[in-house]
Design a protein around this motif. Structure first.
Motif, mmCIF file in Angstrom:
data_model
loop_
_atom_site.group_PDB
_atom_site.id
_atom_site.type_symbol
_atom_site.label_atom_id
_atom_site.label_comp_id
_atom_site.label_asym_id
_atom_site.label_seq_id
_atom_site.Cartn_x
_atom_site.Cartn_y
_atom_site.Cartn_z
ATOM 1 N N HIS A 28 6.166 1.545 -3.735
ATOM 2 C CA HIS A 28 5.087 2.316 -4.339
ATOM 3 C C HIS A 28 5.528 3.763 -4.472
ATOM 4 C CE1 HIS A 28 4.566 2.716 0.042
ATOM 5 N NE2 HIS A 28 4.004 3.903 -0.207
ATOM 6 N N SER A 59 1.084 1.255 -6.572
ATOM 7 C CA SER A 59 1.841 0.101 -6.087
ATOM 8 C C SER A 59 2.558 -0.553 -7.252
ATOM 9 C CB SER A 59 0.902 -0.895 -5.405
ATOM 10 O OG SER A 59 1.575 -2.112 -5.135
ATOM 11 N N PRO A 107 4.176 -3.568 -7.443
ATOM 12 C CA PRO A 107 3.800 -4.957 -7.715
ATOM 13 C C PRO A 107 2.468 -5.063 -8.454
ATOM 14 C CG PRO A 107 4.638 -4.734 -5.485
ATOM 15 C CD PRO A 107 4.480 -3.342 -6.017
ATOM 16 N N THR A 108 1.491 -4.266 -8.039
ATOM 17 C CA THR A 108 0.180 -4.317 -8.680
ATOM 18 C C THR A 108 0.254 -3.844 -10.124
ATOM 19 O OG1 THR A 108 -0.940 -3.974 -6.566
ATOM 20 C CG2 THR A 108 -2.200 -3.501 -8.558
ATOM 21 N N VAL A 109 0.949 -2.710 -10.336
ATOM 22 C CA VAL A 109 1.047 -2.160 -11.688
ATOM 23 C C VAL A 109 1.786 -3.119 -12.620
ATOM 24 C CG1 VAL A 109 2.128 -0.342 -13.057
ATOM 25 C CG2 VAL A 109 0.865 0.252 -10.999
ATOM 26 N N GLU A 141 -0.327 -7.135 -12.106
ATOM 27 C CA GLU A 141 -1.778 -7.319 -12.097
ATOM 28 C C GLU A 141 -2.485 -6.387 -13.079
ATOM 29 O OE1 GLU A 141 -3.356 -7.061 -8.149
ATOM 30 O OE2 GLU A 141 -2.759 -9.097 -7.665
ATOM 31 N N SER A 142 -1.750 -5.767 -13.973
ATOM 32 C CA SER A 142 -2.363 -4.801 -14.885
ATOM 33 C C SER A 142 -2.502 -5.337 -16.309
ATOM 34 C CB SER A 142 -1.535 -3.503 -14.913
ATOM 35 O OG SER A 142 -0.222 -3.770 -15.374
ATOM 36 N N GLU A 151 3.595 -13.199 -10.527
ATOM 37 C CA GLU A 151 2.215 -12.896 -10.898
ATOM 38 C C GLU A 151 1.190 -13.621 -10.035
ATOM 39 O OE1 GLU A 151 2.276 -11.701 -15.614
ATOM 40 O OE2 GLU A 151 2.118 -13.821 -15.080
ATOM 41 N N ASP A 189 -0.986 -14.611 -6.681
ATOM 42 C CA ASP A 189 -1.794 -13.744 -5.815
ATOM 43 C C ASP A 189 -0.894 -12.894 -4.919
ATOM 44 O OD1 ASP A 189 -4.392 -14.406 -3.330
ATOM 45 O OD2 ASP A 189 -3.765 -12.581 -4.359
ATOM 46 N N LEU A 190 -1.138 -11.574 -4.923
ATOM 47 C CA LEU A 190 -0.318 -10.651 -4.142
ATOM 48 C C LEU A 190 -0.895 -10.402 -2.762
ATOM 49 C CD1 LEU A 190 0.637 -8.009 -6.862
ATOM 50 C CD2 LEU A 190 2.029 -9.863 -5.937
#
Length: 241
Positions: free
Chosen positions: A95, A167, A169-171, A174-175, A197, A199-200
């Protein structure tokens, strides 16, 4: 002569003009809207919520923050804090903090930390012991990983009352970025993107490292677990493209 002096003043001022951080405030502190200054007491300057242990699941990674959001007395003060607890095998994923540098202090180690110099594509990693500190420069990708079989804990100080956390991974996953873009950017196939992709949510604690762990990085830190290293390589590649 005047122009020469002016040029000299400008040159001397350039290093100071390049500094970035929270803007200075015109008062000693800021009261959030709706607060009555006549009712001000020591409670306003006190924060009691800095706990980083999830009693229901102490084996996972947890972080609690004292930023301007949680602790309004920090508004305009250019400082904030966080407490981090790492269950065995857990990670604070790669991150960045876009508005502040981070100074991490380990109170219960060991703890593997690392940052990526995106201009060189190089990983700087170090295994910290209890009492060690590590600085993460503002805006640089970094992570922390507990590769041991005991809980690790640390505190982080930030040079902003609102450092922000982005983060990777999220960006990335999950974006809503199209899978085709991720495939081409990370040089992987659709199946790999599908896996990333998923569930994180925090994974189950990893087993203690085996004797055949990857080689130690050249700067002296222990290497991340293979899966973590693969993800870091993907992130570094994405930054360099």
């Amino acid at each position: 002569m005047v122009s020469s002096c002016l040029a000299l003043v400008v040159l001397l001022a350039l290093p100071f003009l390049a500094l970035a951080g929270d803007p200075d405030i015109l008062t000693d502190f800021i009261l959030p809207p709706g607060n009555n200054v006549s009712l001000l007491n020591g409670t306003f300057f006190t924060y009691t919520g800095l706990f980083a242990i999830d009693s229901a699941n102490p084996a996972k990674f947890t972080v609690t923050k004292a930023t301007a959001t949680e602790f309004p007395a920090l508004l305009g003060q250019s400082v904030s804090y966080a407490a981090l607890s790492f269950g065995p095998g857990t990670v604070n994923p790669p991150h960045v903090h876009p508005r502040a540098s981070e100074l991490l202090y380990v109170v219960e180690g060991p703890l593997l930390v690392g940052l990526i110099d995106e201009t060189k594509g190089e990983l700087y990693a170090q295994t910290l012991q209890t009492g060690d500190m590590f600085v993460f420069p503002k805006g640089m990708v970094h992570f922390q990983f507990n590769s041991g079989d005991h809980v690790a804990r640390a505190f982080s100080a930030f040079g902003s009352s609102s450092p922000g956390t982005v983060s990777l991974p999220t960006v990335l996953f999950e974006s809503g970025i199209p899978d085709t873009v991720l495939e081409k950017s990370l040089h992987v196939d659709q199946a790999t993107v599908d896996v990333l992709e998923q569930d994180l949510a925090p994974l189950a604690p990893a087993p203690a490292p085996s004797p055949d762990t990857p080689p130690t990085p050249k700067n002296g830190g222990a290497a991340p677990a293979p899966a973590c290293f693969a993800l870091l390589a993907c992130f570094a590649a994405a930054l360099l493209l």
